[in-house]
Design a protein around this motif. Structure first.
Motif, short mmCIF file in Angstrom:
data_model
loop_
_atom_site.label_atom_id
_atom_site.label_comp_id
_atom_site.label_asym_id
_atom_site.label_seq_id
_atom_site.Cartn_x
_atom_site.Cartn_y
_atom_site.Cartn_z
N GLN B 134 0.84 -1.20 0.00
CA GLN B 134 0.00 0.00 0.00
C GLN B 134 0.87 1.25 0.00
O GLN B 134 0.58 2.23 -0.69
CB GLN B 134 -0.90 0.01 1.24
CG GLN B 134 -2.08 -0.94 1.15
CD GLN B 134 -2.91 -0.93 2.42
OE1 GLN B 134 -2.42 -0.58 3.49
NE2 GLN B 134 -4.16 -1.31 2.30
N MET B 136 3.87 1.48 -1.27
CA MET B 136 4.41 1.63 -2.62
C MET B 136 3.38 2.26 -3.55
O MET B 136 3.70 3.13 -4.36
CB MET B 136 4.84 0.27 -3.18
CG MET B 136 5.92 -0.42 -2.39
SD MET B 136 7.49 0.44 -2.50
CE MET B 136 8.01 -0.09 -4.13
N THR B 137 2.12 1.79 -3.44
CA THR B 137 1.05 2.36 -4.27
C THR B 137 0.91 3.85 -4.00
O THR B 137 0.79 4.66 -4.93
CB THR B 137 -0.29 1.66 -3.97
OG1 THR B 137 -0.11 0.25 -4.08
CG2 THR B 137 -1.37 2.11 -4.93
N MET B 138 0.95 4.23 -2.73
CA MET B 138 0.81 5.64 -2.39
C MET B 138 1.96 6.46 -2.96
O MET B 138 1.77 7.59 -3.39
CB MET B 138 0.77 5.81 -0.86
CG MET B 138 -0.52 5.35 -0.24
SD MET B 138 -1.94 6.14 -1.01
CE MET B 138 -3.18 4.93 -0.67
N GLN B 140 3.55 5.72 -5.72
CA GLN B 140 3.30 5.84 -7.15
C GLN B 140 2.26 6.91 -7.45
O GLN B 140 2.35 7.65 -8.42
CB GLN B 140 2.84 4.50 -7.72
CG GLN B 140 4.01 3.56 -8.04
CD GLN B 140 3.57 2.12 -8.09
OE1 GLN B 140 2.38 1.82 -8.10
NE2 GLN B 140 4.54 1.21 -8.11
#
Lengths: 309, 283
Positions: B134, B136-138, B140
């Motif tokens: 999560q 890492m997603t944030m 990105q």
């Protein structure tokens, strides 16, 4: 939201007014579901898939990473910190679950009868549940301080001071005690709901037969709330295994002296965050956390199903 | 703690006295620590907080520590951030869970079972095992270090969706059928008929969404690094790490963090208890 309101609905109405064949357009359920599915898919299921995928790479926070097969998992097996974390998380389950199954049941029996003022007591016993784990942690750090209230009381009673926050084992025990203290009210309410299903006559019949309180507790109450006890055991076990905040606050970010009190989730947080975060290794640790909690969680589902019948 | 076993003594008055004594003992154990923290936060610099024997009532109660904690960390900004996060979490969870729950309970369509399975599966994934992904997603999405990034992953909880689904499913069909015959379409039936009937469950979702966001620690700790974005829990952790020697300040900070929730709890108590009971009964 405005779109959803006018477009699909309006046409459905025209049709529905006539023959009442279709309650809604085929797209409207998906419009209702879209926000939920997007969030859940994007922030729960996709991250899960990406965690598993990352666990086979040497990705870091700032680099994409190469496929390395099971290297992360192999490294884990030779990492003493992993075994420390696993040991502590497992010990946490063992230490926290029995008191959280028994004590809240006794509490529920204590607040069950509606005597004057009982609503106040129930609410007060629930207070630690409402408070943030950070606040609870800080309150107990102060109470358990070398010069804090509890050591002062121990001194008055003639005992020596105990290094609740400096000795690794005492620290882990103290953190467990805090988790139990914070969870009592939550599970008390679950038991209270279950106890309302226990027929009073059973108790009375048993009392007429001359059975004492302890006997009635063991022969009437415990069998009646057995499935709830399983549920509480499973829920508290899952939560205990994932423990982070209590230990983080009481032992510090690195898990006490020499990292002796680190838990698995603390390792995930340490390894995976920051600019140099080892995302690949942290993902492999996450997968282990997931697999081990899943076993405990299946138990929750079973207990739940038992409840319905 | 051995108490309840003793509760059933034959005589009338005796057990009641014992019961109240036990209630008071447990009360001291659960509320006492909060009171001790409150007391510490009100003690002035002239009073020895390590004194033997300890005194619960401050000699000269003062609010100076509350002003002081605002000087060493921006505690009121942290509080404002927590309010923003909690309110946003309530709104998104209520709206999103009600919408999805209604579709799952009341609309018939192909793929409904599939959608239920998706939510159940999401509920089974522990946050702790996906938080790195999560994060890492944030990164990105460039939402790390923003309050939006704090709210987003939990903004529609799968559990809340299923809770709302159960609530809608428990409503009698007849009323909606009548509205349907009258030509009300799905959105109208949802807003005018179904939603007002599940206010209770909606309140439960709201209360727990607020509490969950206000109390959350691990995720904000991971996603926030700039002090100006801290929520109260992360800010308190910082205060504890940096000014650990000043117990009065830490105590004042934690009282600031816990007081709003105690007030909320005192006012909306029945929803706190109802939620847990319903959850336990309905599973």
């Amino acid at each position: 939201m405005g779109m959803r309101k006018s477009a699909p609905g309006g046409r459905a109405r025209e049709r529905g007014g006539g023959t009442a064949i279709r309650p809604h357009l085929p797209t409207s359920p998906w419009l209702f579901l879209a926000p939920g599915l997007l969030v859940v898919g994007g922030f729960s299921l996709y991250p899960f898939v990406s965690t598993v995928a990352h666990s086979f790479t040497d990705a870091r926070t700032l680099t994409v990473g190469q496929f390395t097969g099971g290297a992360n998992y192999q490294e884990m097996l030779h990492d003493p910190m992993f075994w420390t974390g696993l040991r502590n998380s497992a010990l946490y389950v063992l230490g926290v679950v029995p008191p959280l199954v028994v004590l809240p049941l006794l509490l529920a029996l204590l607040v069950r009868r509606s005597v004057p003022g009982i609503a106040f007591f129930r609410a007060a016993f629930y207070l630690p549940v409402v408070a943030s784990v950070v606040v609870v942690g800080l309150i107990w750090v102060w109470l358990l301080d070398d010069r804090g209230l509890i050591n002062a009381l121990l001194g008055v009673l003639g005992f020596g001071r105990a290094g609740f926050l400096s000795d690794p084992w005492l620290l882990l025990l103290s953190a467990m005690a805090v988790t139990v203290w914070k969870g009592l009210g939550y599970y008390m309410i679950i038991y209270l709901a279950a106890l309302t299903q226990v027929p009073r006559e059973l108790h009375e019949a048993c009392a007429v037969d001359g059975a004492g309180a302890v006997r009635r507790f063991l022969t009437v109450t415990v069998p009646a709330v057995r499935s709830t006890m399983v549920l509480v055991a499973a829920l508290s076990a899952v939560n205990a295994f994932k423990v982070f905040s209590e230990v983080y606050l009481m032992a510090g970010a690195t898990g006490g002296p020499g990292g002796e009190d680190t838990t698995l989730v603390m390792l995930v947080q340490q390894a995976g965050t920051g600019l140099g975060g080892r995302v690949g290794y942290a993902s492999a640790l996450s997968v282990v956390v997931f697999v081990l909690t899943l076993g405990l969680m299946l138990l929750v589902l079973r207990a739940n199903r038992g409840e319905d019948r | 703690m051995t108490g309840p076993g003793r509760r059933g003594r034959r005589r009338r008055k005796g057990p009641l006295v014992v019961r109240y004594l036990l209630l008071l003992v447990v009360l001291a154990l659960t509320v006492g620590p909060f009171l001790w923290q409150l007391s510490t936060s009100l003690k002035g610099p002239g009073e020895d907080i390590y004194r033997y024997p300890p005194s619960l009532v401050p000699e000269h109660p003062t609010l100076a520590n509350y002003a002081a904690v605002g000087r060493v960390i921006p505690v009121w900004d942290f509080a404002l951030n927590s309010v923003k996060v909690a309110v946003a979490n309530v709104l998104t969870n209520c709206a999103g869970a009600a919408l999805a729950g209604y579709a799952l309970a009341r609309l018939r369509f192909r793929g409904r079972r599939c959608a239920v399975v998706v939510f159940v599966m999401a509920m089974l994934v522990p946050v702790e095992s996906i938080m790195i992904a999560q994060f890492m997603t944030m990164r990105q999405l460039q939402l790390n270090d923003t309050l939006l990034g704090v709210v987003l992953p939990g903004c529609i909880g799968a559990m809340n969706v299923l809770l709302m689904r159960n609530a809608f499913a428990a409503l009698p069909y007849e009323v909606e059928e009548a509205a349907y015959v009258d030509g009300a379409h799905a959105w109208q039936r949802f807003v005018r008929i179904a939603l007002p009937s599940v206010k209770g469950t909606l309140a439960v979702v709201a209360v727990f969404a607020f509490m969950g966001a206000w109390d959350d620690f691990l995720w904000p700790l991971i996603v926030l690094s700039d002090q100006s974005k801290f929520t109260l829990t992360v800010g308190l952790n910082y205060l504890h790490g940096t000014f650990a020697n000043d117990q009065r300040l830490v105590a004042a900070g934690s009282v600031i963090a816990v007081l709003p929730l105690i007030v909320l709890f005192a006012c909306l108590q029945r929803y706190f208890f109802r939620g847990v009971e319903e959850g336990a009964v309905k599973g």
